[in-house]
Design a protein around this motif. Structure first.
Motif, PDB file in Angstrom:
ATOM      1  N   HIS A 245      -3.730   1.252  -6.706  1.00 35.76           N
ATOM      2  CA  HIS A 245      -3.431  -0.086  -7.096  1.00 35.76           C
ATOM      3  C   HIS A 245      -4.229  -0.656  -8.193  1.00 35.76           C
ATOM      4  N   ASP A 246      -5.339  -0.086  -8.535  1.00 37.90           N
ATOM      5  CA  ASP A 246      -5.994  -0.325  -9.842  1.00 37.90           C
ATOM      6  C   ASP A 246      -5.219   0.163 -11.100  1.00 37.90           C
ATOM      7  N   LEU A 247      -4.449   0.990 -10.858  1.00 36.48           N
ATOM      8  CA  LEU A 247      -3.621   1.673 -12.158  1.00 36.48           C
ATOM      9  C   LEU A 247      -2.883   0.588 -12.946  1.00 36.48           C
ATOM     10  N   PRO A 248      -2.883   0.745 -14.089  1.00 27.37           N
ATOM     11  CA  PRO A 248      -1.694  -0.040 -14.934  1.00 27.37           C
ATOM     12  C   PRO A 248      -0.337  -0.132 -14.262  1.00 27.37           C
ATOM     13  N   PRO A 249       0.234  -1.359 -14.237  1.00 25.00           N
ATOM     14  CA  PRO A 249       1.571  -1.463 -13.674  1.00 25.00           C
ATOM     15  C   PRO A 249       2.543  -0.906 -14.404  1.00 25.00           C
ATOM     16  N   ASP A 250       2.297  -0.450 -15.630  1.00 24.55           N
ATOM     17  CA  ASP A 250       3.376  -0.028 -16.569  1.00 24.55           C
ATOM     18  C   ASP A 250       3.445   1.372 -16.655  1.00 24.55           C
ATOM     19  N   LEU A 251       2.761   2.122 -15.800  1.00 28.62           N
ATOM     20  CA  LEU A 251       2.672   3.623 -15.799  1.00 28.62           C
ATOM     21  C   LEU A 251       3.641   4.124 -14.732  1.00 28.62           C
ATOM     22  N   VAL A 252       4.676   4.934 -15.149  1.00 24.71           N
ATOM     23  CA  VAL A 252       5.665   5.438 -14.057  1.00 24.71           C
ATOM     24  C   VAL A 252       5.170   6.388 -13.059  1.00 24.71           C
ATOM     25  N   GLU A 253       4.295   7.284 -13.671  1.00 22.94           N
ATOM     26  CA  GLU A 253       3.748   8.212 -12.751  1.00 22.94           C
ATOM     27  C   GLU A 253       2.519   7.727 -11.483  1.00 22.94           C
ATOM     28  N   ALA A 254       2.051   6.405 -12.152  1.00 29.98           N
ATOM     29  CA  ALA A 254       1.304   5.955 -11.004  1.00 29.98           C
ATOM     30  C   ALA A 254       2.091   5.146 -10.065  1.00 29.98           C
ATOM     31  N   ARG A 255       3.171   4.672 -10.402  1.00 31.37           N
ATOM     32  CA  ARG A 255       4.294   3.898  -9.456  1.00 31.37           C
ATOM     33  C   ARG A 255       4.723   5.018  -8.580  1.00 31.37           C
ATOM     34  N   VAL A 256       5.087   5.961  -9.065  1.00 30.00           N
ATOM     35  CA  VAL A 256       5.604   7.070  -8.170  1.00 30.00           C
ATOM     36  C   VAL A 256       4.375   7.594  -7.055  1.00 30.00           C
ATOM     37  N   LYS A 257       3.344   7.690  -7.452  1.00 30.96           N
ATOM     38  CA  LYS A 257       2.183   8.081  -6.280  1.00 30.96           C
ATOM     39  C   LYS A 257       1.936   6.799  -5.690  1.00 30.96           C
ATOM     40  N   ILE A 258       1.971   5.849  -6.154  1.00 38.10           N
ATOM     41  CA  ILE A 258       1.802   4.671  -5.078  1.00 38.10           C
ATOM     42  C   ILE A 258       2.925   4.416  -4.176  1.00 38.10           C
ATOM     43  N   GLU A 259       4.286   4.761  -4.584  1.00 37.51           N
ATOM     44  CA  GLU A 259       5.040   4.596  -3.696  1.00 37.51           C
ATOM     45  C   GLU A 259       4.857   5.668  -2.603  1.00 37.51           C
ATOM     46  N   GLU A 260       4.597   6.974  -3.032  1.00 36.22           N
ATOM     47  CA  GLU A 260       4.324   7.754  -2.143  1.00 36.22           C
ATOM     48  C   GLU A 260       3.176   7.791  -1.087  1.00 36.22           C
ATOM     49  N   MET A 261       2.322   7.085  -1.514  1.00 38.48           N
ATOM     50  CA  MET A 261       1.248   6.632  -0.787  1.00 38.48           C
ATOM     51  C   MET A 261       1.470   5.884   0.201  1.00 38.48           C
ATOM     52  N   ARG A 263       4.598   5.411   1.401  1.00 35.86           N
ATOM     53  CA  ARG A 263       5.266   5.966   2.456  1.00 35.86           C
ATOM     54  C   ARG A 263       4.447   6.687   3.550  1.00 35.86           C
ATOM     55  N   GLN A 264       3.271   7.336   2.933  1.00 40.29           N
ATOM     56  CA  GLN A 264       2.398   8.042   3.936  1.00 40.29           C
ATOM     57  C   GLN A 264       1.624   6.596   4.972  1.00 40.29           C
ATOM     58  N   VAL A 265       1.221   5.713   4.277  1.00 40.83           N
ATOM     59  CA  VAL A 265       0.752   4.926   4.940  1.00 40.83           C
ATOM     60  C   VAL A 265       1.634   4.098   5.989  1.00 40.83           C
ATOM     61  N   THR A 266       2.819   4.034   5.639  1.00 40.12           N
ATOM     62  CA  THR A 266       3.741   3.337   6.566  1.00 40.12           C
ATOM     63  C   THR A 266       3.807   4.164   7.671  1.00 40.12           C
ATOM     64  N   LEU A 267       4.269   5.490   7.403  1.00 43.61           N
ATOM     65  CA  LEU A 267       4.297   6.625   8.663  1.00 43.61           C
ATOM     66  C   LEU A 267       3.206   6.481   9.513  1.00 43.61           C
ATOM     67  N   LEU A 268       1.648   6.247   8.917  1.00 45.17           N
ATOM     68  CA  LEU A 268       0.731   6.298   9.764  1.00 45.17           C
ATOM     69  C   LEU A 268       0.519   5.392  10.408  1.00 45.17           C
ATOM     70  N   GLU A 269       1.028   4.114   9.917  1.00 49.24           N
ATOM     71  CA  GLU A 269       1.093   2.736  10.641  1.00 49.24           C
ATOM     72  C   GLU A 269       1.928   2.808  11.618  1.00 49.24           C
ATOM     73  N   GLU A 270       3.209   3.351  11.612  1.00 50.50           N
ATOM     74  CA  GLU A 270       4.005   3.443  12.602  1.00 50.50           C
ATOM     75  C   GLU A 270       3.623   4.291  13.797  1.00 50.50           C
ATOM     76  N   ASP A 271       3.031   5.668  13.412  1.00 51.65           N
ATOM     77  CA  ASP A 271       2.391   6.436  14.359  1.00 51.65           C
ATOM     78  C   ASP A 271       1.440   5.794  15.185  1.00 51.65           C
ATOM     79  N   LEU A 272       0.408   4.851  14.566  1.00 51.18           N
ATOM     80  CA  LEU A 272      -0.662   4.087  15.095  1.00 51.18           C
ATOM     81  C   LEU A 272      -0.128   3.153  16.015  1.00 51.18           C
ATOM     82  N   SER A 273       0.859   2.434  15.632  1.00 47.69           N
ATOM     83  CA  SER A 273       1.586   1.374  16.674  1.00 47.69           C
ATOM     84  C   SER A 273       2.310   1.976  17.448  1.00 47.69           C
TER      85      SER A 273
END
Length: 281
Positions: A245-261, A263-273
Motif C-alpha cells: 500500500h505504501d508503493l507509489p500509486p502510479d506504478l503498474v507493477e505495484a498495482r498488479v502485485k497489490i491486486e494479487e495480494m 486476491r490472496q487475502v480475500t481467499l484467506l478471509e473467505e476460508d477463515l469465515s
C-alpha cells in the motif's frame, strides 16, 4: 448278605458286633469309616463266620465219629474179651502203646491203624495246619494295615479339626470386612446400572437431536487450532500487503502485485469465515 454301598449303616453295625465278639473285653482298634474299609471288614467277617460254621460242623462230625469209634471199640472189646484176650495179659508198655495208637487214630479220624492211613492223615493235618497258619497271618496283616490306616486317619482328622477351628476363627474376624465389601459391591453395581441407563438415555437424546461429531469438543478444538494457524499465516500477508500500500500509486507493477495480494487475502478471509461458520454450527 453281601456288602452293598447303599447299606453301610447296617453293615457297620454287623461288623461292630463281630469285632466285639472277636476282641472280647479288649478295646476295638479304630478304623476309617468308608466304603472300601467296610467292604474289606465285611468280607473278612463273612469269611470268619463261614470258617466258624465249618469248624463247628467238623467238631460235630468228630464227636459223632468219636461216638462211632467208642461203639466200635466196645464191640471190638467184647470180641477180644470173648477170645479171652484181656488188657491184663499185655505188658504195661503194650497197653500204653495200644491206648496211644487208638487215641491217635481217633484224633486223625482214620478207619484203621495201618501205616499208610497214619501217613496220609498226618500229611493232611500238616497241610491244614499250614493253610490255617497262612490265613491267620494274612488276617493279622490285614488287621495291622487297618490299624495303621486308622491311626493315620485319626491324625488327619485331628489336623482337619484344627484347620477347621482356625478357619472358623478367621471367618469370624473376616466376616465384618466381607459384609462391608458385599455392601460396597452392591452399591457400586447399583451406581453402574444407573450410569448405564443414563448413558443410554443421553445417547438416545443425541440420536433424536441428530447430533453429529462435528460439534464434539475434540472436533471444535481441532478447528480452533486450524483457525489459529490460518490467523498466524494471515498476519504476515497483511503486513506484506500493507507494505504494498505504501508503493507509489502510479506504478503498474505495484498495482498488479497489490491486486494479487488482495486476491490472496480475500481467499484467506473467505476460508477463515468458512471455518468460523463451521465452528458456530
Amino acid at each position: 448278605m453281601a456288602f452293598r454301598p447303599d447299606n453301610m449303616n447296617e453293615a457297620h453295625q454287623e461288623i461292630q458286633v463281630w469285632l466285639e465278639q472277636i476282641f472280647g473285653g479288649e478295646s476295638i482298634p479304630q478304623f476309617e469309616l468308608n466304603q472300601r474299609t467296610l467292604g474289606i471288614l465285611h468280607n473278612l467277617m463273612k469269611t470268619n463266620q463261614t470258617k466258624d460254621r465249618d469248624t463247628q460242623l467238623i467238631i460235630k462230625d468228630h464227636n459223632q465219629k468219636a461216638e462211632e469209634y467208642t461203639s466200635d471199640g466196645k464191640l471190638v472189646g467184647n470180641i477180644v474179651e470173648g477170645l479171652s484176650i484181656k488188657p491184663s495179659s499185655l505188658s504195661q508198655s503194650g497197653v500204653t502203646n495200644l491206648r496211644t495208637l487208638a487215641n491217635l487214630a481217633l484224633l486223625l479220624e482214620i478207619k484203621d491203624t495201618s501205616d499208610t492211613s497214619f501217613y496220609l492223615a498226618l500229611q493232611h493235618l500238616h497241610s491244614e495246619e499250614t493253610r490255617i497258619a497262612e490265613e491267620r497271618e494274612a488276617e493279622q496283616n490285614l488287621i495291622s494295615q487297618l490299624f495303621e490306616k486308622t491311626k493315620s486317619a485319626l491324625i488327619k482328622y485331628n489336623s482337619l479339626q484344627k484347620a477347621l477351628q482356625t478357619s472358623e476363627e478367621q471367618s469370624k474376624i473376616q466376616r465384618p470386612k466381607i459384609e462391608s465389601h458385599i455392601k460396597q459391591t452392591g452399591f457400586l453395581k447399583n451406581k453402574a446400572e444407573e450410569y448405564r441407563k443414563l448413558i443410554q438415555k443421553h445417547q438416545s437424546q443425541l440420536v433424536k437431536l441428530d447430533v453429529t461429531p462435528d460439534i464434539y469438543h475434540k472436533t471444535l478444538v481441532n478447528k480452533a487450532e486450524e483457525l489459529q494457524n490460518l490467523q498466524q499465516k494471515l498476519t504476515p500477508l497483511r503486513a506484506k500487503l500493507q507494505s504494498y500500500h505504501d508503493l507509489p500509486p502510479d506504478l503498474v507493477e505495484a498495482r498488479v502485485k497489490i491486486e494479487e495480494m488482495r486476491r490472496q487475502v480475500t481467499l484467506l478471509e473467505e476460508d477463515l469465515s468458512s471455518k468460523i461458520n463451521m465452528m458456530h454450527l
